[in-house]
Write an enzyme that holds these catalytic residues in place. Structure first.
Site, PDB file in Angstrom:
ATOM      1  N   GLU A   1     -16.566   5.073 -11.600  1.00 56.13           N
ATOM      2  CA  GLU A   1     -15.645   4.302 -12.452  1.00 56.13           C
ATOM      3  C   GLU A   1     -16.310   3.785 -13.726  1.00 56.13           C
ATOM      4  O   GLU A   1     -16.575   2.593 -13.874  1.00 56.13           O
ATOM      5  CB  GLU A   1     -15.003   3.153 -11.671  1.00 56.13           C
TER       6      GLU A   1
ATOM      7  N   GLU B   1     -11.525   7.897  -4.202  1.00 57.24           N
ATOM      8  CA  GLU B   1     -11.071   6.612  -3.647  1.00 57.24           C
ATOM      9  C   GLU B   1      -9.558   6.533  -3.741  1.00 57.24           C
ATOM     10  O   GLU B   1      -8.960   7.006  -4.714  1.00 57.24           O
ATOM     11  CB  GLU B   1     -11.624   5.405  -4.419  1.00 57.24           C
TER      12      GLU B   1
HETATM   13  C1  NOJ Z   1     -12.778   0.833  -7.147  1.00 55.15           C
HETATM   14  C2  NOJ Z   1     -14.232   0.558  -6.950  1.00 55.15           C
HETATM   15  O1  NOJ Z   1     -14.980   1.724  -7.098  1.00 55.15           O
HETATM   16  C3  NOJ Z   1     -14.529  -0.135  -5.640  1.00 55.15           C
HETATM   17  O2  NOJ Z   1     -15.840  -0.620  -5.728  1.00 55.15           O
HETATM   18  C4  NOJ Z   1     -13.517  -1.226  -5.391  1.00 55.15           C
HETATM   19  O3  NOJ Z   1     -13.839  -2.014  -4.286  1.00 55.15           O
HETATM   20  C5  NOJ Z   1     -12.158  -0.582  -5.218  1.00 55.15           C
HETATM   21  N1  NOJ Z   1     -11.816   0.103  -6.445  1.00 55.15           N
HETATM   22  C6  NOJ Z   1     -11.026  -1.557  -4.886  1.00 55.15           C
HETATM   23  O4  NOJ Z   1     -10.811  -2.414  -5.958  1.00 55.15           O
END
Ligand code: NOJ
Length: 463
Positions: free
Chosen positions: A168, A369
């Site tokens: 991200e 994710e």
């Molecule tokens: C994206 C992130 O990569 C992760 O670290 C985070 O906990 C989740 N989204 C949920 O917000």
């Protein structure tokens, strides 16, 4: 089971976590401090002043955690490596004790029949690099990242065959170097921040973005140089996806153009090796300092595209005037999940991978994710009834299955998260796991959603 709910053979059913969010052991075995240690130790930055000092204590409980993953029928685990465990000062001499933890974890996973997928940067930058170079404000950090990435891939490459360079880009750059306002409907926004908690100008941010994508490209090259042939590399980006109002060609094309434009600083340059003219002209025309050679490095060929997909970016319709689309605001009554920012639209699991294919001709895509937080509690019967997460999973995976049925090359799905964990600015206040964690006793309890995932993975289908 009707054939039309099945995923392609060989589909990866994974779960995901990151080092700072689960490991704990923040100063053990020679680990150096990271910017998240510093940030969370500073009162007022994180909800309830929570921090990741202990978190899930995964560093000591990984054997139990791998066994729990196995019970979920997961065949892959996406975890991240804490850079300051390997290089406590960011560069220089590696710390063998830090690396040993990942050797043990990888062995345990392989023994359990779970494929390790390692993320090399999930935001826990060594504090020393923040102090010396201003973190990703300095080009030196991009080079240090590549050196670390190549070293790790060289050490683990006999058993770890898949790497994600950076997780991200948009979150840690926009969130950490200025803070970002995310629209949540009815003209409202929520402000998201992150370590190191800076407030840079638009022009300065462009330089930070450039160093982040450059770090990725240099790392890809370092991994290719030091890991065995056949090692696969990509990134895991939270691409902002424009969702078309109508599923007809003009709208679909307008949405593709919008997605390409709005991701110009990350996804677009990563996959095209050029900054769009509009991007270069933004922020008063202040361009990042870059060279043509760097653009080539940034767009080094990848083995797959990883995308974290939680929510629609926004909605669009076609327009006659440039740029050929216009934005539709998110309605005040639009459904949401529990996290403040989490606008709900499962169709984004269809559009996101489809756009990776249609805009950038991606040939291998992983959902790195997807998931949601929920107000989970252990009920009197000892169970955690996360009906909303079950609804979310079925809706999202239904749309993802639709994408695969349309021929979009999605090769796997990683659920965020295996367990409840430290949710950054929200501390332990937002629970994303399919396994409940009592943060006083560290006891783990699988939720109803764990039953859903176990069965879906077993049948390779939406259940
Ligand atoms: C994206 C992130 O990569 C992760 O670290 C985070 O906990 C989740 N989204 C949920 O917000």
């Amino acid at each position: 089971m009707s054939a039309d709910r099945r995923f392609p053979d060989g589909f990866t059913w994974g779960v995901a976590t990151s080092a700072y969010q689960v490991e704990g052991a923040w100063d053990e075995d020679g680990k150096g401090p990271s910017i998240w240690d510093t940030y969370a130790h500073t009162p007022g930055n994180v909800r309830n002043d929570d921090n990741g000092d202990v978190a899930n204590d995964h560093y000591h409980r990984y054997v139990e955690d791998v066994a729990l993953m196995r019970r979920l029928n997961a065949n892959a685990y996406r975890f991240s490596i804490a850079w300051p465990r390997i290089f406590p000062d960011g560069t220089g001499r590696p710390n063998p004790l830090g690396l040993d933890f990942y050797h043990r974890l990888v062995d345990e996973l392989l023994d359990a029949g779970i494929e390790p997928f390692a993320t090399l940067y999930h935001w826990d930058l060594p504090q020393a690099l923040q102090d010396t170079y201003g973190g990703w404000q300095g080009r030196e950090t991009a080079q240090a990242f590549a050196d670390y990435a190549g070293y790790v891939a060289g050490q683990l490459g006999d058993r770890v065959k898949h790497y994600f360079t950076i997780n991200e880009f948009a979150s840690f750059v926009e969130g950490g170097y200025r803070g970002v306002d995310v629209p949540v409907g009815g003209g409202r926004t929520v402000h998201l921040g992150a370590a190191p908690g800076l407030a840079l100008s638009d022009a300065e941010l462009k330089q930070v973005r450039h160093h982040a994508v450059l770090g990725h490209g240099l790392a890809v090259q370092a991994i290719r140089a030091q890991a065995p042939a056949g090692t696969k590399v990509g990134f895991a980006e939270n691409v902002r996806v424009a969702v078309p109002i109508l599923d007809i060609p003009e709208h679909v094309r307008a949405a593709e153009a919008a997605t390409r434009d709005r991701n110009a600083g990350f996804m677009t340059v990563l996959l095209e090796g050029r900054y769009t003219d509009e991007y270069l002209a933004s922020a008063g025309g202040r361009t990042p300092r870059f060279t043509e050679d760097e653009l080539q490095v940034i767009a080094s060929p990848l083995d797959f595209v990883g995308i974290n997909v939680y929510k629609p970016g926004w909605y669009v319709e076609p327009a006659d005037e440039p740029p050929g689309y216009h934005d539709i605001p998110i309605n005040a009554s639009h459904p949401k999940m529990h996290s403040s920012w989490h606008v709900f639209d499962p169709e984004v699991l269809y559009w996101a991978p489809r756009q990776m294919q249609s805009i950038w001709a991606a040939e291998s895509i992983f959902i790195t994710e997807n998931g949601c937080s929920a107000s989970d509690v252990v009920a009197d019967d000892g169970r955690v009834h996360d009906s909303d997460r079950v609804m979310f999973l079925r809706a999202c995976l239904g749309q993802l299955q639709r994408a695969t049925a349309d021929g979009v090359p999605v090769h796997g799905y990683f659920h965020w998260s295996a367990q409840d964990n430290f949710e950054w600015m929200d501390g332990f206040g937002e629970r994303f796991g399919m396994i409940y964690v009592d943060f006083d006793t560290l006891e783990r309890t699988p939720k109803l959603s764990a039953d859903w995932f176990r069965e879906a993975a077993r049948r390779n289908a939406v259940v």
